[in-house]
Scaffold this motif. Structure first.
Motif, PDB file in Angstrom:
ATOM      1  N   ARG A   1       0.850  -1.177   0.050  1.00 33.33           N
ATOM      2  CA  ARG A   1       0.055   0.017   0.086  1.00 33.33           C
ATOM      3  C   ARG A   1       0.830   1.148  -0.225  1.00 33.33           C
ATOM      4  NH1 ARG A   1      -2.328  -1.022   6.204  1.00 33.33           N
ATOM      5  NH2 ARG A   1      -0.801   0.157   7.369  1.00 33.33           N
ATOM      6  N   GLU A   2       2.266   1.153   0.170  1.00 37.42           N
ATOM      7  CA  GLU A   2       2.868   2.022   0.087  1.00 37.42           C
ATOM      8  C   GLU A   2       4.667   1.957  -0.114  1.00 37.42           C
ATOM      9  OE1 GLU A   2       4.412   3.270   4.579  1.00 37.42           O
ATOM     10  OE2 GLU A   2       2.398   3.575   4.289  1.00 37.42           O
ATOM     11  N   VAL A   3       5.234   2.529  -0.826  1.00 41.73           N
ATOM     12  CA  VAL A   3       6.620   2.027  -1.024  1.00 41.73           C
ATOM     13  C   VAL A   3       7.554   3.179  -0.859  1.00 41.73           C
ATOM     14  CG1 VAL A   3       5.948   0.026  -2.745  1.00 41.73           C
ATOM     15  CG2 VAL A   3       6.630   2.413  -3.643  1.00 41.73           C
ATOM     16  N   THR A   4       8.840   2.788  -0.590  1.00 43.14           N
ATOM     17  CA  THR A   4      10.120   3.781  -0.256  1.00 43.14           C
ATOM     18  C   THR A   4      11.129   2.623  -1.044  1.00 43.14           C
ATOM     19  OG1 THR A   4       9.393   4.624   1.639  1.00 43.14           O
ATOM     20  CG2 THR A   4      11.750   5.072   0.923  1.00 43.14           C
ATOM     21  N   GLY A   5      11.619   3.625  -2.421  1.00 39.55           N
ATOM     22  CA  GLY A   5      12.545   2.718  -2.972  1.00 39.55           C
ATOM     23  C   GLY A   5      14.176   3.524  -2.917  1.00 39.55           C
ATOM     24  N   ALA A   6      15.058   2.559  -3.370  1.00 39.37           N
ATOM     25  CA  ALA A   6      16.705   3.140  -3.454  1.00 39.37           C
ATOM     26  C   ALA A   6      17.047   2.203  -4.361  1.00 39.37           C
ATOM     27  CB  ALA A   6      17.229   3.067  -1.869  1.00 39.37           C
ATOM     28  N   GLY A   7      17.916   2.822  -5.029  1.00 40.99           N
ATOM     29  CA  GLY A   7      18.782   2.230  -6.009  1.00 40.99           C
ATOM     30  C   GLY A   7      20.104   2.760  -6.168  1.00 40.99           C
ATOM     31  N   SER A   8      21.314   2.058  -6.753  1.00 39.33           N
ATOM     32  CA  SER A   8      22.575   2.513  -7.087  1.00 39.33           C
ATOM     33  C   SER A   8      22.992   1.731  -8.163  1.00 39.33           C
ATOM     34  CB  SER A   8      23.479   2.232  -5.896  1.00 39.33           C
ATOM     35  OG  SER A   8      23.655   0.906  -5.623  1.00 39.33           O
ATOM     36  N   ILE A   9      24.003   2.474  -8.949  1.00 42.60           N
ATOM     37  CA  ILE A   9      24.738   1.802 -10.049  1.00 42.60           C
ATOM     38  C   ILE A   9      26.038   1.570  -9.590  1.00 42.60           C
ATOM     39  CG2 ILE A   9      25.161   2.074 -12.653  1.00 42.60           C
ATOM     40  CD1 ILE A   9      22.523   4.065 -12.564  1.00 42.60           C
ATOM     41  N   ASN A  10      26.456   0.404  -9.527  1.00 43.20           N
ATOM     42  CA  ASN A  10      27.839  -0.200  -9.397  1.00 43.20           C
ATOM     43  C   ASN A  10      28.649  -0.028 -10.653  1.00 43.20           C
ATOM     44  OD1 ASN A  10      27.635  -0.003  -6.593  1.00 43.20           O
ATOM     45  ND2 ASN A  10      26.872  -2.135  -6.504  1.00 43.20           N
ATOM     46  N   TYR A  11      27.888  -0.014 -11.801  1.00 44.42           N
ATOM     47  CA  TYR A  11      28.693  -0.465 -13.008  1.00 44.42           C
ATOM     48  C   TYR A  11      28.238   0.365 -13.866  1.00 44.42           C
ATOM     49  CZ  TYR A  11      30.272  -4.710 -10.808  1.00 44.42           C
ATOM     50  OH  TYR A  11      30.873  -5.827  -9.882  1.00 44.42           O
ATOM     51  N   PRO A  12      28.624   1.534 -13.873  1.00 46.97           N
ATOM     52  CA  PRO A  12      28.265   2.578 -14.999  1.00 46.97           C
ATOM     53  C   PRO A  12      28.433   2.351 -16.282  1.00 46.97           C
ATOM     54  CG  PRO A  12      29.847   3.566 -13.800  1.00 46.97           C
ATOM     55  CD  PRO A  12      29.589   2.312 -13.051  1.00 46.97           C
ATOM     56  N   THR A  13      29.602   1.649 -16.631  1.00 48.96           N
ATOM     57  CA  THR A  13      29.868   1.145 -17.830  1.00 48.96           C
ATOM     58  C   THR A  13      29.667  -0.431 -17.956  1.00 48.96           C
ATOM     59  OG1 THR A  13      31.217   3.156 -18.369  1.00 48.96           O
ATOM     60  CG2 THR A  13      31.506   1.169 -19.702  1.00 48.96           C
ATOM     61  N   ALA A  14      29.119  -1.001 -18.951  1.00 55.35           N
ATOM     62  CA  ALA A  14      29.398  -2.549 -18.979  1.00 55.35           C
ATOM     63  C   ALA A  14      30.019  -2.763 -20.154  1.00 55.35           C
ATOM     64  CB  ALA A  14      27.777  -2.949 -19.166  1.00 55.35           C
ATOM     65  N   ILE A  15      30.881  -3.807 -19.986  1.00 56.85           N
ATOM     66  CA  ILE A  15      31.842  -4.719 -20.907  1.00 56.85           C
ATOM     67  C   ILE A  15      31.033  -5.508 -21.876  1.00 56.85           C
ATOM     68  CG2 ILE A  15      33.930  -5.786 -21.229  1.00 56.85           C
ATOM     69  CD1 ILE A  15      34.758  -4.772 -18.486  1.00 56.85           C
ATOM     70  N   LEU A  16      30.909  -5.208 -23.108  1.00 60.03           N
ATOM     71  CA  LEU A  16      30.380  -6.129 -24.152  1.00 60.03           C
ATOM     72  C   LEU A  16      31.324  -7.586 -24.321  1.00 60.03           C
ATOM     73  CD1 LEU A  16      28.774  -3.947 -26.805  1.00 60.03           C
ATOM     74  CD2 LEU A  16      27.706  -5.500 -25.464  1.00 60.03           C
ATOM     75  N   VAL A  17      30.689  -8.550 -24.219  1.00 60.58           N
ATOM     76  CA  VAL A  17      31.361  -9.919 -24.304  1.00 60.58           C
ATOM     77  C   VAL A  17      30.845 -10.723 -25.480  1.00 60.58           C
ATOM     78  CG1 VAL A  17      32.209  -9.938 -22.005  1.00 60.58           C
ATOM     79  CG2 VAL A  17      29.941 -11.160 -22.484  1.00 60.58           C
ATOM     80  N   ASP A  18      31.395 -11.591 -25.960  1.00 60.67           N
ATOM     81  CA  ASP A  18      30.555 -12.645 -27.024  1.00 60.67           C
ATOM     82  C   ASP A  18      30.145 -13.870 -26.055  1.00 60.67           C
ATOM     83  OD1 ASP A  18      32.830 -14.242 -26.144  1.00 60.67           O
ATOM     84  OD2 ASP A  18      33.975 -14.050 -27.746  1.00 60.67           O
ATOM     85  N   ALA A  19      29.661 -15.011 -26.986  1.00 56.67           N
ATOM     86  CA  ALA A  19      28.896 -15.943 -25.990  1.00 56.67           C
ATOM     87  C   ALA A  19      29.616 -16.593 -25.153  1.00 56.67           C
ATOM     88  CB  ALA A  19      28.395 -16.931 -27.224  1.00 56.67           C
ATOM     89  N   GLU A  20      31.056 -16.654 -25.295  1.00 57.01           N
ATOM     90  CA  GLU A  20      31.677 -17.222 -24.260  1.00 57.01           C
ATOM     91  C   GLU A  20      32.265 -16.369 -23.179  1.00 57.01           C
ATOM     92  OE1 GLU A  20      34.008 -18.580 -27.664  1.00 57.01           O
ATOM     93  OE2 GLU A  20      32.600 -19.955 -27.736  1.00 57.01           O
ATOM     94  N   GLY A  21      32.023 -15.139 -23.199  1.00 53.02           N
ATOM     95  CA  GLY A  21      32.447 -14.486 -22.096  1.00 53.02           C
ATOM     96  C   GLY A  21      33.709 -13.541 -22.561  1.00 53.02           C
ATOM     97  N   LYS A  22      34.095 -13.670 -23.570  1.00 46.96           N
ATOM     98  CA  LYS A  22      35.202 -12.843 -23.973  1.00 46.96           C
ATOM     99  C   LYS A  22      35.059 -11.445 -24.254  1.00 46.96           C
ATOM    100  CE  LYS A  22      37.630 -17.054 -25.252  1.00 46.96           C
ATOM    101  NZ  LYS A  22      38.547 -17.700 -26.369  1.00 46.96           N
ATOM    102  N   PRO A  23      35.736 -10.352 -23.703  1.00 49.89           N
ATOM    103  CA  PRO A  23      35.346  -8.865 -24.106  1.00 49.89           C
ATOM    104  C   PRO A  23      35.664  -8.715 -25.726  1.00 49.89           C
ATOM    105  CG  PRO A  23      36.773  -9.166 -22.270  1.00 49.89           C
ATOM    106  CD  PRO A  23      36.791 -10.504 -22.671  1.00 49.89           C
ATOM    107  N   THR A  24      34.677  -8.012 -26.194  1.00 49.53           N
ATOM    108  CA  THR A  24      34.658  -7.751 -27.683  1.00 49.53           C
ATOM    109  C   THR A  24      35.397  -6.280 -28.015  1.00 49.53           C
ATOM    110  OG1 THR A  24      32.293  -6.555 -27.519  1.00 49.53           O
ATOM    111  CG2 THR A  24      32.475  -8.947 -27.921  1.00 49.53           C
TER     112      THR A  24
END
Length: 384
Positions: free
Chosen positions: A217-240
């Motif tokens: 009936r009521e909510v208080t939310g909080a959020g944070s961003i620990n990873y402002p930049t994400a690294i793209l990887v391929d299907a095996e998890g290797k950085p592209t």
């Protein structure tokens, strides 16, 4: 009764629909209730390959459609009663609308729309056309969730005072929400696409929470961003070599007050969803839900064999503890097929079926929307 004829948008030879949605339909429990008559993929080649595969499995021709016109063609196919939408979340709306306009029942994966406003439009159109909608939030089908609900209704811990949930949104090994993101899943790392840890992971969880303990009936939310930049990887998890910016909150917390269930009226709730963690790290708490009552405590906990996706309560069963002792969770043959199978079964019962509806999705989206408002404005948001 004649089986429900399904046309599935997003069904190829591989992928989520192929691995999760279709296999239960081949089981004797459901094979006389549903048949697949059509499918739609992104290309003519993939549609042809998928049609050949499922025509052989189901023993009849499955008509192939493909984009860009396939979603309209499958919606207007006279041999389709229900259109199943199993595509990337940002494209749900454009796939759903033609089917509803054509008067077809709908299955759509969670979340139906990109946020509250888009889900509201879908709900309004569904009501206008008088069709039924099965939403792919299956946590309320879980045998362990039903066991907990039964314990609460039987008064095993008395009046609920509070509940606390801490869980991981998959794991960093899943390459969905960072710090590493697969190129094929990169849409989830863009906050505007609506496939965030809050909307997906917490949304699925709230299907179970509201079923057991009532609405917030009521909510208080909080959020944070620990990873402002994400690294793209391929299907095996290797950085592209690529990166992504504008990510969603990878740490989200919701606190509030519950309402609607007599045994939990006014109880306090706290949810902490965590993304970006390595699920295989020793000692990591992947899922733990504690419900404290005046006379005792109920817990649902993650088991190692549940794996990374076991963090999602909609995916696998949990261990149930009552005052520290494990409680036997009886499983029927249908339970052993999984929560998706049970949702299909309930929908086939018509108006008597118990499954996640578009109205349920609206209630949960209001909580998610209120949480975002609370995070942005730094204040409590009242829902009722």
């Amino acid at each position: 009764m004649a089986p429900i004829r399904l046309g599935i948008i997003g069904l190829s030879s591989r992928g989520w629909a192929a691995s999760s949605l279709v296999p239960p339909l081949l089981h004797p429990t459901l094979s006389d209730k549903y048949i697949i008559t059509a499918l739609c993929t992104t290309s003519q080649e993939s549609a042809k390959a998928a049609s050949e595969k499922y025509s052989e499995q189901f023993g009849h021709t499955v008509t192939p459609y493909f984009l860009p016109d396939g979603k309209d063609q499958i919606a207007n196919d006279p041999n389709v009663d229900m259109v199943v939408v199993s595509v990337r979340m940002p494209t749900h709306f454009e796939a759903i609308v033609p089917a509803i306009e054509a008067g077809k029942d709908i299955f759509v994966e969670w979340t139906p729309g990109n946020g509250f406003a888009e889900t509201l439009k879908i709900a309004e159109l569904i009501k206008k056309k008088g069709v039924r909608c099965l939403v792919g939030g299956q946590a309320n089908q879980s045998a362990s969730v039903k066991k907990v609900k039964g314990l609460l209704e039987a008064g095993k811990i008395g009046r609920v005072l509070s509940t606390s949930i801490i869980f991981s949104a998959g794991g960093s090994e899943g390459y969905f929400w960072g710090p590493f993101v697969s190129a094929s899943l990169s849409y989830g790392a863009e906050i505007t696409n609506g496939a965030t840890p809050l909307s997906i992971a917490v949304g699925h969880l709230l299907v179970a929470v509201t079923d057991i303990l009532g609405d917030l009936r009521e909510v208080t939310g909080a959020g944070s961003i620990n990873y402002p930049t994400a690294i793209l990887v391929d299907a095996e998890g290797k950085p592209t070599g690529g990166t992504l910016h504008n990510p969603p909150h990878d740490q989200v917390a919701i606190s509030g007050i519950l309402s609607g269930k007599p045994y939990a009226e006014g109880a306090f709730i706290n949810i902490h969803c965590r993304a970006g963690l390595r699920s295989k790290d020793k000692g990591r708490t992947l899922f733990r839900w504690v419900i404290d009552g005046e006379d005792g405590t109920i817990e649902l906990v993650h088991r190692e064999q549940d794996g990374v996706l076991g963090c999602f309560i909609s995916m696998t069963e949990k261990t149930v503890l009552l005052n520290g002792d494990e409680v036997l969770v009886e499983e029927t043959e249908l339970d052993k097929l999984g929560n998706t199978a049970k949702a299909w079964d309930e929908f086939s019962k018509g108006e008597q079926g118990k499954y996640t509806t578009i109205d349920d999705a609206m209630r949960i989206h209001r909580v998610l929307d209120a949480t975002l408002t609370s995070i942005k404005k730094g204040r409590k948001v009242y829902l009722i």
